[in-house]
Design an enzyme around this catalytic site. Structure first.
Site, mmCIF file in Angstrom:
data_model
loop_
_atom_site.group_PDB
_atom_site.id
_atom_site.type_symbol
_atom_site.label_atom_id
_atom_site.label_comp_id
_atom_site.label_asym_id
_atom_site.label_seq_id
_atom_site.Cartn_x
_atom_site.Cartn_y
_atom_site.Cartn_z
ATOM 1 N N GLY A 11 0.770 -1.242 0.000
ATOM 2 C CA GLY A 11 0.000 0.000 0.000
ATOM 3 C C GLY A 11 0.797 1.285 0.000
ATOM 4 O O GLY A 11 0.271 2.336 0.354
ATOM 5 N N SER A 12 2.072 1.250 -0.442
ATOM 6 C CA SER A 12 2.828 2.509 -0.421
ATOM 7 C C SER A 12 2.267 3.507 -1.446
ATOM 8 O O SER A 12 2.286 4.714 -1.210
ATOM 9 C CB SER A 12 4.319 2.261 -0.646
ATOM 10 O OG SER A 12 4.563 1.788 -1.944
ATOM 11 N N ASN A 13 1.740 3.020 -2.549
ATOM 12 C CA ASN A 13 1.130 3.947 -3.516
ATOM 13 C C ASN A 13 -0.197 4.499 -3.010
ATOM 14 O O ASN A 13 -0.547 5.650 -3.295
ATOM 15 C CB ASN A 13 0.954 3.258 -4.877
ATOM 16 C CG ASN A 13 2.265 3.187 -5.628
ATOM 17 O OD1 ASN A 13 2.745 4.188 -6.155
ATOM 18 N ND2 ASN A 13 2.870 2.013 -5.637
ATOM 19 N N MET A 89 -3.911 -7.219 -7.266
ATOM 20 C CA MET A 89 -3.369 -8.378 -7.972
ATOM 21 C C MET A 89 -4.451 -9.230 -8.631
ATOM 22 O O MET A 89 -4.412 -10.461 -8.581
ATOM 23 C CB MET A 89 -2.537 -9.231 -7.001
ATOM 24 C CG MET A 89 -1.398 -8.470 -6.357
ATOM 25 S SD MET A 89 -0.347 -7.604 -7.544
ATOM 26 C CE MET A 89 0.702 -8.958 -8.037
ATOM 27 N N ARG A 90 -5.397 -8.580 -9.262
ATOM 28 C CA ARG A 90 -6.521 -9.304 -9.837
ATOM 29 C C ARG A 90 -6.953 -8.603 -11.116
ATOM 30 O O ARG A 90 -6.979 -7.370 -11.159
ATOM 31 C CB ARG A 90 -7.676 -9.208 -8.837
ATOM 32 C CG ARG A 90 -8.400 -10.456 -8.588
ATOM 33 C CD ARG A 90 -9.166 -10.351 -7.291
ATOM 34 N NE ARG A 90 -8.531 -11.145 -6.275
ATOM 35 C CZ ARG A 90 -8.523 -12.459 -6.257
ATOM 36 N NH1 ARG A 90 -9.169 -13.131 -7.183
ATOM 37 N NH2 ARG A 90 -7.887 -13.119 -5.308
ATOM 38 N N ASN A 106 -3.992 2.355 -13.701
ATOM 39 C CA ASN A 106 -3.105 1.381 -13.057
ATOM 40 C C ASN A 106 -1.685 1.915 -13.099
ATOM 41 O O ASN A 106 -1.320 2.662 -14.009
ATOM 42 C CB ASN A 106 -3.181 0.038 -13.797
ATOM 43 C CG ASN A 106 -2.335 -1.032 -13.119
ATOM 44 O OD1 ASN A 106 -2.323 -1.150 -11.884
ATOM 45 N ND2 ASN A 106 -1.604 -1.802 -13.909
ATOM 46 N N HIS A 108 2.303 0.569 -13.156
ATOM 47 C CA HIS A 108 3.079 -0.650 -13.438
ATOM 48 C C HIS A 108 4.567 -0.317 -13.320
ATOM 49 O O HIS A 108 5.022 0.678 -13.895
ATOM 50 C CB HIS A 108 2.742 -1.166 -14.837
ATOM 51 C CG HIS A 108 3.420 -2.452 -15.146
ATOM 52 N ND1 HIS A 108 3.011 -3.656 -14.586
ATOM 53 C CD2 HIS A 108 4.512 -2.740 -15.905
ATOM 54 C CE1 HIS A 108 3.811 -4.624 -15.009
ATOM 55 N NE2 HIS A 108 4.732 -4.092 -15.805
HETATM 56 C C1 GRF Z 1 3.855 -1.260 -7.275
HETATM 57 O O1 GRF Z 1 5.176 -1.524 -7.656
HETATM 58 C C2 GRF Z 1 2.967 -1.116 -8.483
HETATM 59 O O2 GRF Z 1 3.639 -0.597 -9.597
HETATM 60 C C3 GRF Z 1 2.552 -2.535 -8.762
HETATM 61 O O3 GRF Z 1 2.373 -3.105 -7.484
HETATM 62 C C4 GRF Z 1 3.232 -2.444 -6.557
HETATM 63 C C5 GRF Z 1 2.390 -2.031 -5.391
HETATM 64 O O4 GRF Z 1 3.184 -1.521 -4.357
HETATM 65 N N1 GRF Z 1 1.368 -2.573 -9.585
HETATM 66 P P1 GRF Z 1 2.468 -0.855 -3.095
HETATM 67 O O5 GRF Z 1 1.504 -1.906 -2.552
HETATM 68 O O6 GRF Z 1 1.750 0.372 -3.558
HETATM 69 O O7 GRF Z 1 3.563 -0.542 -2.123
#
Ligand code: GRF
Length: 204
Positions: A11-13, A89-90, A106, A108
């Site tokens: 969940g860092s994003n 992841m789905r 999204n 990536h």
């Molecule tokens: C990130 O690297 C994103 O690009 C990918 O999954 C990862 C999620 O990281 N789709 P976080 O859970 O946001 O830390």
């Protein structure tokens, strides 16, 4: 505009988007976290940020249609206008993607179309590329495929390990995702076929 973040893991994003909204860098609210993994780390982040979270566990649903029906119920309840997938992841079904056409983003951790899939950082590192990066794109029916909104490179130095590359990629992600979301929230771009173009092509 109300935004929902979908996440399955760390969940860092999610935190980066929530911080951008809190600091007024987005004219939008992160109004909901949708999580499909009951004990995912992102849930604690949502609690800390005071953002409502729902866990919809596919194991407790009667198939994908039921899973997505439950998600859509929550999106309606929170009047969500934009969805940001952040380590979700789905794959979403074509019907779901159609219902939220051009309203699902999204992120990536590679320069698409290179290194699609679940371990893009590891795959790029193992391949020995000198440059990789981050892509934010609209979601369509195919995996890691929709029109690209923003893309930025990350150099791979001879000293990098997989872990150090991951740190660099994540640091860039946390800057790039809020920027991309902002372009959409502010209606600065529109989709034309596969291209994401300026919404005002004649204004320079
Ligand atoms: C990130 O690297 C994103 O690009 C990918 O999954 C990862 C999620 O990281 N789709 P976080 O859970 O946001 O830390």
């Amino acid at each position: 505009m109300n935004i929902a973040v979908f996440a399955s893991g760390r969940g860092s994003n999610f935190t980066a988007l929530a911080a951008a909204a809190r600091k007024g860098r987005l004219k939008a609210r992160i109004a909901l976290l949708v999580c499909d993994v009951p004990r995912a780390g992102v849930l604690a982040r949502a609690r800390a940020a005071g953002i409502p979270a729902v866990v919809i566990d596919p194991k407790r649903c009667a198939g994908r249609a039921d899973f997505e029906r439950k998600i859509i119920g929550q999106l309606k309840r929170h009047a969500i206008g934009l969805i940001a997938l952040a380590g979700f992841m789905r794959m979403l079904s074509p019907a779901f993607v159609r219902q939220y056409k051009n309203r699902i983003l999204n992120i990536h951790p590679a320069l698409l179309p290179a290194f699609k899939g679940k371990d893009a950082i590891g795959d790029a590192f193992a391949y020995g590329v000198k440059v990789t990066g981050v892509t934010v794109h609209f979601v369509d029916e195919l995996m890691d495929h929709g029109p690209v909104i923003l893309q930025q490179p990350v150099a791979v130095s001879p000293k990098d390990t997989r872990a150090s590359l991951e740190v660099k990629i994540h640091r860039l992600e946390h800057r790039l995702y809020p920027q991309a979301v902002r372009l959409i929230v502010d209606k600065k771009v529109r989709v034309r076929g596969r291209k994401v173009v300026s919404a005002r092509p004649f204004s320079g």
